[in-house]
Motif scaffolding. Sequence first.
Motif, PDB file in Angstrom:
ATOM      1  N   LEU A 118       6.076  -7.250  -6.157  1.00 12.40           N
ATOM      2  CA  LEU A 118       5.567  -7.992  -5.003  1.00 12.40           C
ATOM      3  C   LEU A 118       6.055  -7.396  -3.684  1.00 12.40           C
ATOM      4  CD1 LEU A 118       4.135 -10.381  -3.704  1.00 12.40           C
ATOM      5  CD2 LEU A 118       6.141 -11.782  -4.175  1.00 12.40           C
ATOM      6  N   SER A 119       7.353  -7.115  -3.601  1.00  8.78           N
ATOM      7  CA  SER A 119       7.896  -6.575  -2.352  1.00  8.78           C
ATOM      8  C   SER A 119       7.358  -5.175  -2.067  1.00  8.78           C
ATOM      9  CB  SER A 119       9.430  -6.554  -2.403  1.00  8.78           C
ATOM     10  OG  SER A 119       9.892  -5.760  -3.483  1.00  8.78           O
ATOM     11  N   THR A 120       7.181  -4.377  -3.112  1.00 11.87           N
ATOM     12  CA  THR A 120       6.621  -3.032  -2.930  1.00 11.87           C
ATOM     13  C   THR A 120       5.175  -3.115  -2.471  1.00 11.87           C
ATOM     14  OG1 THR A 120       8.066  -2.200  -4.693  1.00 11.87           O
ATOM     15  CG2 THR A 120       6.221  -0.804  -4.042  1.00 11.87           C
ATOM     16  N   ALA A 121       4.427  -4.063  -3.034  1.00 16.15           N
ATOM     17  CA  ALA A 121       3.028  -4.244  -2.638  1.00 16.15           C
ATOM     18  C   ALA A 121       2.909  -4.542  -1.149  1.00 16.15           C
ATOM     19  CB  ALA A 121       2.411  -5.378  -3.451  1.00 16.15           C
ATOM     20  N   VAL A 122       3.770  -5.414  -0.651  1.00 19.10           N
ATOM     21  CA  VAL A 122       3.722  -5.791   0.769  1.00 19.10           C
ATOM     22  C   VAL A 122       4.142  -4.624   1.655  1.00 19.10           C
ATOM     23  CG1 VAL A 122       4.721  -7.316   2.512  1.00 19.10           C
ATOM     24  CG2 VAL A 122       4.082  -8.226   0.265  1.00 19.10           C
ATOM     25  N   GLN A 123       5.185  -3.908   1.238  1.00 13.14           N
ATOM     26  CA  GLN A 123       5.686  -2.792   2.031  1.00 13.14           C
ATOM     27  C   GLN A 123       4.635  -1.693   2.183  1.00 13.14           C
ATOM     28  OE1 GLN A 123       6.585   0.524   0.928  1.00 13.14           O
ATOM     29  NE2 GLN A 123       7.177   1.050   3.042  1.00 13.14           N
ATOM     30  N   MET A 124       3.848  -1.463   1.165  1.00 19.81           N
ATOM     31  CA  MET A 124       2.874  -0.367   1.176  1.00 19.81           C
ATOM     32  C   MET A 124       1.835  -0.500   2.278  1.00 19.81           C
ATOM     33  SD  MET A 124       2.166   0.340  -2.866  1.00 19.81           S
ATOM     34  CE  MET A 124       1.179   1.777  -2.598  1.00 19.81           C
ATOM     35  N   VAL A 125       1.518  -1.727   2.667  1.00 16.93           N
ATOM     36  CA  VAL A 125       0.456  -1.935   3.659  1.00 16.93           C
ATOM     37  C   VAL A 125       1.007  -2.358   5.016  1.00 16.93           C
ATOM     38  CG1 VAL A 125      -1.310  -2.478   1.948  1.00 16.93           C
ATOM     39  CG2 VAL A 125       0.125  -4.310   2.856  1.00 16.93           C
ATOM     40  N   SER A 126       2.310  -2.255   5.187  1.00  7.19           N
ATOM     41  CA  SER A 126       2.933  -2.765   6.414  1.00  7.19           C
ATOM     42  C   SER A 126       2.456  -2.058   7.678  1.00  7.19           C
ATOM     43  CB  SER A 126       4.464  -2.666   6.312  1.00  7.19           C
ATOM     44  OG  SER A 126       4.866  -1.317   6.129  1.00  7.19           O
ATOM     45  N   GLY A 127       2.000  -0.806   7.542  1.00  6.84           N
ATOM     46  CA  GLY A 127       1.582  -0.053   8.721  1.00  6.84           C
ATOM     47  C   GLY A 127       0.114  -0.164   9.069  1.00  6.84           C
ATOM     48  N   ILE A 128      -0.662  -0.914   8.280  1.00  3.97           N
ATOM     49  CA  ILE A 128      -2.095  -1.029   8.553  1.00  3.97           C
ATOM     50  C   ILE A 128      -2.326  -1.898   9.791  1.00  3.97           C
ATOM     51  CG2 ILE A 128      -4.281  -1.982   7.689  1.00  3.97           C
ATOM     52  CD1 ILE A 128      -3.477  -1.063   4.925  1.00  3.97           C
ATOM     53  N   GLU A 129      -3.183  -1.416  10.674  1.00  2.00           N
ATOM     54  CA  GLU A 129      -3.434  -2.110  11.933  1.00  2.00           C
ATOM     55  C   GLU A 129      -4.800  -2.788  11.912  1.00  2.00           C
ATOM     56  OE1 GLU A 129      -2.979   0.673  15.095  1.00  2.00           O
ATOM     57  OE2 GLU A 129      -0.844   1.010  14.723  1.00  2.00           O
ATOM     58  N   HIS A 130      -4.781  -4.089  11.874  1.00  2.00           N
ATOM     59  CA  HIS A 130      -5.990  -4.914  12.011  1.00  2.00           C
ATOM     60  C   HIS A 130      -5.526  -6.322  12.325  1.00  2.00           C
ATOM     61  CE1 HIS A 130      -9.620  -7.183  11.126  1.00  2.00           C
ATOM     62  NE2 HIS A 130     -10.294  -6.062  11.153  1.00  2.00           N
ATOM     63  N   GLU A 131      -6.183  -6.966  13.280  1.00  2.00           N
ATOM     64  CA  GLU A 131      -5.697  -8.259  13.770  1.00  2.00           C
ATOM     65  C   GLU A 131      -5.683  -9.354  12.698  1.00  2.00           C
ATOM     66  OE1 GLU A 131     -10.081  -9.490  15.654  1.00  2.00           O
ATOM     67  OE2 GLU A 131      -8.295  -9.426  16.915  1.00  2.00           O
ATOM     68  N   LYS A 132      -6.541  -9.236  11.668  1.00  2.00           N
ATOM     69  CA  LYS A 132      -6.621 -10.281  10.645  1.00  2.00           C
ATOM     70  C   LYS A 132      -5.984  -9.877   9.318  1.00  2.00           C
ATOM     71  CE  LYS A 132     -10.882 -12.318  12.475  1.00  2.00           C
ATOM     72  NZ  LYS A 132     -12.308 -12.687  12.180  1.00  2.00           N
ATOM     73  N   PHE A 133      -5.649  -8.613   9.174  1.00  2.00           N
ATOM     74  CA  PHE A 133      -5.227  -8.097   7.864  1.00  2.00           C
ATOM     75  C   PHE A 133      -3.969  -8.796   7.342  1.00  2.00           C
ATOM     76  CE2 PHE A 133      -2.954  -5.353   4.993  1.00  2.00           C
ATOM     77  CZ  PHE A 133      -3.944  -4.772   4.211  1.00  2.00           C
ATOM     78  N   HIS A 134      -2.902  -8.763   8.103  1.00  2.00           N
ATOM     79  CA  HIS A 134      -1.616  -9.239   7.604  1.00  2.00           C
ATOM     80  C   HIS A 134      -1.569 -10.765   7.490  1.00  2.00           C
ATOM     81  CE1 HIS A 134       0.099  -5.249   7.573  1.00  2.00           C
ATOM     82  NE2 HIS A 134      -0.449  -5.050   8.759  1.00  2.00           N
ATOM     83  N   LYS A 135      -2.261 -11.457   8.363  1.00  2.00           N
ATOM     84  CA  LYS A 135      -2.338 -12.918   8.246  1.00  2.00           C
ATOM     85  C   LYS A 135      -3.074 -13.303   6.964  1.00  2.00           C
ATOM     86  CE  LYS A 135      -3.707 -17.087  10.757  1.00  2.00           C
ATOM     87  NZ  LYS A 135      -4.291 -17.629  12.013  1.00  2.00           N
ATOM     88  N   THR A 136      -4.159 -12.584   6.674  1.00  2.00           N
ATOM     89  CA  THR A 136      -4.926 -12.846   5.454  1.00  2.00           C
ATOM     90  C   THR A 136      -4.094 -12.555   4.217  1.00  2.00           C
ATOM     91  OG1 THR A 136      -7.016 -12.323   6.571  1.00  2.00           O
ATOM     92  CG2 THR A 136      -7.006 -12.219   4.164  1.00  2.00           C
ATOM     93  N   TYR A 137      -3.379 -11.444   4.223  1.00  2.00           N
ATOM     94  CA  TYR A 137      -2.581 -11.055   3.061  1.00  2.00           C
ATOM     95  C   TYR A 137      -1.433 -12.053   2.822  1.00  2.00           C
ATOM     96  CZ  TYR A 137      -0.967  -7.520  -0.320  1.00  2.00           C
ATOM     97  OH  TYR A 137      -0.631  -6.835  -1.469  1.00  2.00           O
ATOM     98  N   SER A 138      -0.724 -12.404   3.878  1.00  2.00           N
ATOM     99  CA  SER A 138       0.414 -13.315   3.710  1.00  2.00           C
ATOM    100  C   SER A 138      -0.047 -14.698   3.262  1.00  2.00           C
ATOM    101  CB  SER A 138       1.219 -13.416   5.009  1.00  2.00           C
ATOM    102  OG  SER A 138       0.425 -13.897   6.072  1.00  2.00           O
ATOM    103  N   ALA A 139      -1.181 -15.159   3.795  1.00  2.00           N
ATOM    104  CA  ALA A 139      -1.713 -16.459   3.386  1.00  2.00           C
ATOM    105  C   ALA A 139      -2.120 -16.435   1.915  1.00  2.00           C
ATOM    106  CB  ALA A 139      -2.912 -16.836   4.259  1.00  2.00           C
ATOM    107  N   ALA A 140      -2.666 -15.314   1.473  1.00  2.00           N
ATOM    108  CA  ALA A 140      -3.081 -15.186   0.075  1.00  2.00           C
ATOM    109  C   ALA A 140      -1.876 -15.214  -0.855  1.00  2.00           C
ATOM    110  CB  ALA A 140      -3.871 -13.895  -0.123  1.00  2.00           C
TER     111      ALA A 140
END
Length: 317
Positions: free
Chosen positions: A115-137
Amino acid sequence: MVSLKTYLAPDFIKVDRLIRKNLEPAGVLSNDLSVGLYKSGGKKLRPTLSIVAGKLGNPDRMEDVYKVSASLELLHMATLVHDDIIDDSELRRGKETAYYKYGYFQAVNTGNLLLSTAVQMVSGIEHEKFHKTYSAAIEQIVSGELLQFNHQFNENQTYDDYYEKIYRKTALLIVLSVELGSYASHLDEVTMYHLTEFAHHIGVSFQIIDDCLDFTGDESELGKPKFSDLANGHFTLPVLLKRDKDEQFKKQLTEFKNNPEILDSLIGQILESDVLEESLKISSDHYDEAIAHLSDIEQPVKGYLLEIAEKLKKRLK
């Protein structure tokens, strides 16, 4: 049109490299267990959908899409490891689970690492909705595991409870795959809407088929013992339908937690009734709804999504 496997082969080489690189260093048991689970196979449905969705967007963003694809495969693996703990499962994909082979703490560590590796892998992606959507999921997935536990042996659960449970258990990750692949490639909102609706209905259809295969499938193909959902107190759609048709069955379902010896009787009543066929009809309705959302999707992606959907449906044959 080339096969889906051939079409995505260059993409999956890059995803595979990302996963193996991020699961290093070897020598730590939780890392080795994670690599072993990854190598054991699986349909790779979620990374496939994220790549296919990404190909409809900006081609210059595909490196981010590969990160999404790899991340979602690790997230899916984490949920499997945690599910095995919750369900006390001995087998996964036909092999002994990390939980049974190495114990509770190593299994928890493995799931947490994934789980922690999955989150770390996408930490640098830039999109205003991406990380909010991922964390909520992720929050929904975790609460979904708790929801499944809370409804264990609950003969009074509603159909809304059931659909909420299977959405969080299965459909959510499928929807998330096309959502994050779409965000990473900056896909337009209209196309993304139809992709996510397709994913939602395919996810529901997929899980209902799984619920039926738990009664009728071959254990060598299931990779787990038959009837394990019912045995573990997870009352799926066929069970709920039978409950509402038969008062005697409902009474036995109430007694089941304290009288596990009646499992064979419950299974027999399910197999002798029409609830499996009724469940598959509901699954088919969701499948048709999913396909309807592909009418305006560009080729060749539309064709490949149809191929994915058909393969999922053919598991019944």
